[in-house]
Design a protein around this motif. Structure first.
Motif, PDB file in Angstrom:
ATOM      1  N   ALA A  48      44.673  -3.800  24.116  1.00 40.74           N
ATOM      2  CA  ALA A  48      44.114  -3.600  25.455  1.00 40.74           C
ATOM      3  C   ALA A  48      45.173  -3.103  26.437  1.00 40.74           C
ATOM      4  O   ALA A  48      44.896  -2.227  27.271  1.00 40.74           O
ATOM      5  CB  ALA A  48      43.493  -4.898  25.958  1.00 40.74           C
ATOM      6  N   ASN A  49      46.375  -3.629  26.359  1.00 39.97           N
ATOM      7  CA  ASN A  49      47.438  -3.180  27.260  1.00 39.97           C
ATOM      8  C   ASN A  49      47.896  -1.765  26.946  1.00 39.97           C
ATOM      9  O   ASN A  49      48.219  -1.002  27.854  1.00 39.97           O
ATOM     10  CB  ASN A  49      48.616  -4.161  27.255  1.00 39.97           C
ATOM     11  CG  ASN A  49      48.370  -5.296  28.207  1.00 39.97           C
ATOM     12  OD1 ASN A  49      48.346  -5.108  29.417  1.00 39.97           O
ATOM     13  ND2 ASN A  49      48.157  -6.480  27.662  1.00 39.97           N
ATOM     14  N   GLU A  52      45.160   0.334  28.467  1.00 38.46           N
ATOM     15  CA  GLU A  52      45.263   0.365  29.928  1.00 38.46           C
ATOM     16  C   GLU A  52      46.430   1.230  30.385  1.00 38.46           C
ATOM     17  O   GLU A  52      46.302   2.003  31.333  1.00 38.46           O
ATOM     18  CB  GLU A  52      45.403  -1.046  30.492  1.00 38.46           C
ATOM     19  CG  GLU A  52      45.348  -1.067  32.001  1.00 38.46           C
ATOM     20  CD  GLU A  52      45.245  -2.450  32.601  1.00 38.46           C
ATOM     21  OE1 GLU A  52      45.307  -2.546  33.837  1.00 38.46           O
ATOM     22  OE2 GLU A  52      45.095  -3.432  31.845  1.00 38.46           O
ATOM     23  N   GLY A  55      45.682   4.820  30.484  1.00 41.59           N
ATOM     24  CA  GLY A  55      44.789   5.208  31.561  1.00 41.59           C
ATOM     25  C   GLY A  55      45.479   5.302  32.910  1.00 41.59           C
ATOM     26  O   GLY A  55      44.853   5.667  33.902  1.00 41.59           O
ATOM     27  N   ARG A  56      46.741   4.983  32.942  1.00 35.13           N
ATOM     28  CA  ARG A  56      47.517   5.039  34.187  1.00 35.13           C
ATOM     29  C   ARG A  56      48.246   6.371  34.291  1.00 35.13           C
ATOM     30  O   ARG A  56      48.300   7.148  33.357  1.00 35.13           O
ATOM     31  CB  ARG A  56      48.536   3.889  34.224  1.00 35.13           C
ATOM     32  CG  ARG A  56      47.944   2.520  34.134  1.00 35.13           C
ATOM     33  CD  ARG A  56      47.119   2.207  35.370  1.00 35.13           C
ATOM     34  NE  ARG A  56      46.521   0.888  35.274  1.00 35.13           N
ATOM     35  CZ  ARG A  56      46.663  -0.044  36.192  1.00 35.13           C
ATOM     36  NH1 ARG A  56      47.380   0.174  37.263  1.00 35.13           N
ATOM     37  NH2 ARG A  56      46.069  -1.211  36.037  1.00 35.13           N
ATOM     38  N   PHE A  65      53.091  -1.228  30.683  1.00 33.15           N
ATOM     39  CA  PHE A  65      52.018  -1.835  29.907  1.00 33.15           C
ATOM     40  C   PHE A  65      52.402  -2.004  28.441  1.00 33.15           C
ATOM     41  O   PHE A  65      51.967  -2.958  27.787  1.00 33.15           O
ATOM     42  CB  PHE A  65      50.714  -1.043  30.068  1.00 33.15           C
ATOM     43  CG  PHE A  65      50.010  -1.378  31.348  1.00 33.15           C
ATOM     44  CD1 PHE A  65      49.154  -2.465  31.421  1.00 33.15           C
ATOM     45  CD2 PHE A  65      50.231  -0.627  32.488  1.00 33.15           C
ATOM     46  CE1 PHE A  65      48.516  -2.789  32.612  1.00 33.15           C
ATOM     47  CE2 PHE A  65      49.603  -0.940  33.681  1.00 33.15           C
ATOM     48  CZ  PHE A  65      48.747  -2.023  33.750  1.00 33.15           C
TER      49      PHE A  65
END
Length: 120
Positions: A48-49, A52, A55-56, A65
């Motif tokens: 998940a990290n 994420e 997506g940054r 992350f």
């Protein structure tokens, strides 16, 4: 922004998460809200990290992350050791999951180092 599914680090973490979920089904019922839950959450947190971070914007945020994912990977490594010592995992399952977490950490480490040396 990049598609996290294209990263080897994410694919390995996802495979590990699936293995952890399959293995913890066999844990004692009293561990449902204890070790089983902690292990599952930590394993899922790795993938998940990574997702994420992808997506940054920029390498700096992605690296941050990935470092969080590395912390979760270390947590999984500890929980696997504990589950093994409590005989909740067969030696074969433990060896497979341990190899997977070591591989995840190695790949994450290389990716973090690469991002540290590249411009944002």
């Amino acid at each position: 922004m990049q598609d996290f599914r294209n990263l080897t680090a994410w694919r390995k973490a996802y495979e590990l998460t699936l293995g952890v979920y399959r293995a913890t089904v066999k844990f004692p019922a009293e561990e449902r809200y204890g070790l089983s839950s902690q292990l599952r959450r930590a394993a899922a947190s790795i993938a998940a990290n990574i997702a994420e971070g992808c997506g940054r914007r920029g390498n700096t945020e992605l690296r941050r992350f990935l470092e969080i994912a590395m912390g979760s990977a270390s947590e999984v490594e500890f929980h696997l050791l504990l589950a093994n010592d409590l005989a909740y995992l067969s030696p074969e399952v433990y060896a497979t999951l341990h190899d997977q977490i070591v591989d995840c950490k190695r790949i994450l480490s290389r990716l973090i180092v690469t991002l540290r040396s590249s411009p944002n």
